[in-house]
Write a protein that holds these residues in place. Sequence first.
Motif, mmCIF file in Angstrom:
data_model
loop_
_atom_site.group_PDB
_atom_site.id
_atom_site.type_symbol
_atom_site.label_atom_id
_atom_site.label_comp_id
_atom_site.label_asym_id
_atom_site.label_seq_id
_atom_site.Cartn_x
_atom_site.Cartn_y
_atom_site.Cartn_z
ATOM 1 N N LEU A 17 0.861 -1.181 0.000
ATOM 2 C CA LEU A 17 0.000 0.000 0.000
ATOM 3 C C LEU A 17 0.894 1.227 0.000
ATOM 4 C CD1 LEU A 17 -2.805 1.414 0.424
ATOM 5 C CD2 LEU A 17 -2.273 1.324 2.858
ATOM 6 N N ILE A 18 0.734 2.077 -1.004
ATOM 7 C CA ILE A 18 1.494 3.327 -1.040
ATOM 8 C C ILE A 18 0.511 4.483 -1.192
ATOM 9 C CG2 ILE A 18 3.646 2.360 -1.912
ATOM 10 C CD1 ILE A 18 2.881 3.275 -4.694
ATOM 11 N N THR A 19 0.931 5.634 -0.716
ATOM 12 C CA THR A 19 0.103 6.831 -0.836
ATOM 13 C C THR A 19 0.872 7.894 -1.599
ATOM 14 O OG1 THR A 19 0.862 7.774 1.260
ATOM 15 C CG2 THR A 19 -1.085 6.343 1.338
ATOM 16 N N ALA A 20 0.139 8.868 -2.083
ATOM 17 C CA ALA A 20 0.740 10.010 -2.773
ATOM 18 C C ALA A 20 0.132 11.271 -2.178
ATOM 19 C CB ALA A 20 0.458 9.938 -4.270
ATOM 20 N N HIS A 21 0.909 12.346 -2.182
ATOM 21 C CA HIS A 21 0.451 13.598 -1.589
ATOM 22 C C HIS A 21 -0.327 14.488 -2.552
ATOM 23 C CE1 HIS A 21 2.315 12.670 2.118
ATOM 24 N NE2 HIS A 21 3.535 13.018 1.804
ATOM 25 N N SER A 22 -0.378 14.108 -3.840
ATOM 26 C CA SER A 22 -1.110 14.899 -4.833
ATOM 27 C C SER A 22 -1.239 14.082 -6.107
ATOM 28 C CB SER A 22 -0.372 16.209 -5.140
ATOM 29 O OG SER A 22 0.826 15.930 -5.844
ATOM 30 N N THR A 23 -2.027 14.589 -7.039
ATOM 31 C CA THR A 23 -2.140 13.925 -8.337
ATOM 32 C C THR A 23 -0.793 13.949 -9.058
ATOM 33 O OG1 THR A 23 -4.447 14.608 -8.453
ATOM 34 C CG2 THR A 23 -3.424 13.939 -10.510
ATOM 35 N N ASP A 33 2.152 13.969 -7.649
ATOM 36 C CA ASP A 33 2.969 12.996 -6.937
ATOM 37 C C ASP A 33 2.641 11.576 -7.417
ATOM 38 O OD1 ASP A 33 4.828 12.105 -5.002
ATOM 39 O OD2 ASP A 33 3.330 12.083 -3.410
ATOM 40 N N ALA A 34 1.360 11.265 -7.566
ATOM 41 C CA ALA A 34 0.939 9.942 -8.025
ATOM 42 C C ALA A 34 1.446 9.669 -9.439
ATOM 43 C CB ALA A 34 -0.583 9.823 -7.969
ATOM 44 N N GLU A 35 1.372 10.650 -10.320
ATOM 45 C CA GLU A 35 1.860 10.471 -11.693
ATOM 46 C C GLU A 35 3.375 10.247 -11.718
ATOM 47 O OE1 GLU A 35 0.222 9.956 -14.502
ATOM 48 O OE2 GLU A 35 -1.590 10.010 -13.292
ATOM 49 N N ARG A 36 4.104 10.989 -10.898
ATOM 50 C CA ARG A 36 5.563 10.785 -10.828
ATOM 51 C C ARG A 36 5.872 9.383 -10.318
ATOM 52 N NH1 ARG A 36 7.143 16.421 -7.958
ATOM 53 N NH2 ARG A 36 6.310 15.232 -6.209
ATOM 54 N N ASP A 37 5.135 8.935 -9.294
ATOM 55 C CA ASP A 37 5.351 7.598 -8.750
ATOM 56 C C ASP A 37 5.068 6.540 -9.807
ATOM 57 O OD1 ASP A 37 5.942 8.832 -6.354
ATOM 58 O OD2 ASP A 37 4.173 8.087 -5.293
ATOM 59 N N ARG A 38 3.979 6.693 -10.538
ATOM 60 C CA ARG A 38 3.625 5.734 -11.584
ATOM 61 C C ARG A 38 4.718 5.652 -12.646
ATOM 62 N NH1 ARG A 38 -1.885 5.155 -12.393
ATOM 63 N NH2 ARG A 38 -2.056 7.389 -12.122
ATOM 64 N N ALA A 50 11.152 1.178 -12.973
ATOM 65 C CA ALA A 50 11.788 0.249 -12.039
ATOM 66 C C ALA A 50 11.354 -1.200 -12.233
ATOM 67 C CB ALA A 50 11.511 0.679 -10.600
ATOM 68 N N ILE A 51 10.067 -1.403 -12.516
ATOM 69 C CA ILE A 51 9.578 -2.784 -12.569
ATOM 70 C C ILE A 51 8.897 -3.142 -13.881
ATOM 71 C CG2 ILE A 51 9.378 -2.989 -10.073
ATOM 72 C CD1 ILE A 51 6.390 -2.530 -10.327
ATOM 73 N N GLY A 52 8.930 -2.263 -14.857
ATOM 74 C CA GLY A 52 8.363 -2.573 -16.163
ATOM 75 C C GLY A 52 6.920 -2.130 -16.306
ATOM 76 N N GLU A 53 6.292 -2.653 -17.335
ATOM 77 C CA GLU A 53 4.932 -2.233 -17.682
ATOM 78 C C GLU A 53 3.925 -2.433 -16.557
ATOM 79 O OE1 GLU A 53 3.550 -0.530 -20.243
ATOM 80 O OE2 GLU A 53 5.605 -0.211 -20.843
ATOM 81 N N GLU A 54 4.122 -3.475 -15.711
ATOM 82 C CA GLU A 54 3.159 -3.672 -14.628
ATOM 83 C C GLU A 54 3.153 -2.490 -13.659
ATOM 84 O OE1 GLU A 54 6.786 -6.248 -13.601
ATOM 85 O OE2 GLU A 54 5.593 -5.841 -15.367
ATOM 86 N N GLY A 55 4.241 -1.726 -13.615
ATOM 87 C CA GLY A 55 4.284 -0.529 -12.777
ATOM 88 C C GLY A 55 3.345 0.551 -13.257
ATOM 89 N N SER A 56 3.071 0.557 -14.565
ATOM 90 C CA SER A 56 2.167 1.576 -15.099
ATOM 91 C C SER A 56 0.711 1.239 -14.779
ATOM 92 C CB SER A 56 2.365 1.732 -16.607
ATOM 93 O OG SER A 56 2.053 0.527 -17.271
ATOM 94 N N ASP A 57 0.460 0.035 -14.258
ATOM 95 C CA ASP A 57 -0.894 -0.369 -13.886
ATOM 96 C C ASP A 57 -1.314 0.172 -12.524
ATOM 97 O OD1 ASP A 57 -1.105 -1.790 -16.211
ATOM 98 O OD2 ASP A 57 -0.554 -3.707 -15.305
ATOM 99 N N ALA A 58 -0.414 0.842 -11.825
ATOM 100 C CA ALA A 58 -0.733 1.364 -10.491
ATOM 101 C C ALA A 58 -1.872 2.364 -10.612
ATOM 102 C CB ALA A 58 0.488 2.023 -9.874
#
Length: 94
Positions: free
Chosen positions: A29-35, A37-42, A48-56
């Motif tokens: 479970l991860i959180t983001a402080h803004s939209t 922030d969430a886009e940067r994390d995605r 880091a982990i490939g296409e499955e990371g874009s499914d977040a």
Amino acid sequence: FNPGLGHPNLQNQWGPTLKFILGTGRPLLITAHSTIDAERDRSLLKKAIGEEGSDAEYGTNPYASRMEFVDPFPSASGSRVHLVRPNHSFSILQ
């Protein structure tokens, strides 16, 4: 937790740790402080982990703080003020 995965000042530190954590097969479970922030994390997850990371998928956290703060770390792009709310949104990675 809010790791700041994609924040310009923190992102270089997360690659090996993410691969290890996600390799355990347990949900994360991860959180983001803004939209933003969430886009940067995605974006970092995808690197880091490939296409499955874009499914977040990040959803709005109904229990997020209502207090807003200016991001204390300046963005790499410069002058734009970035308002953040603790635990604004969340995602569960499997």
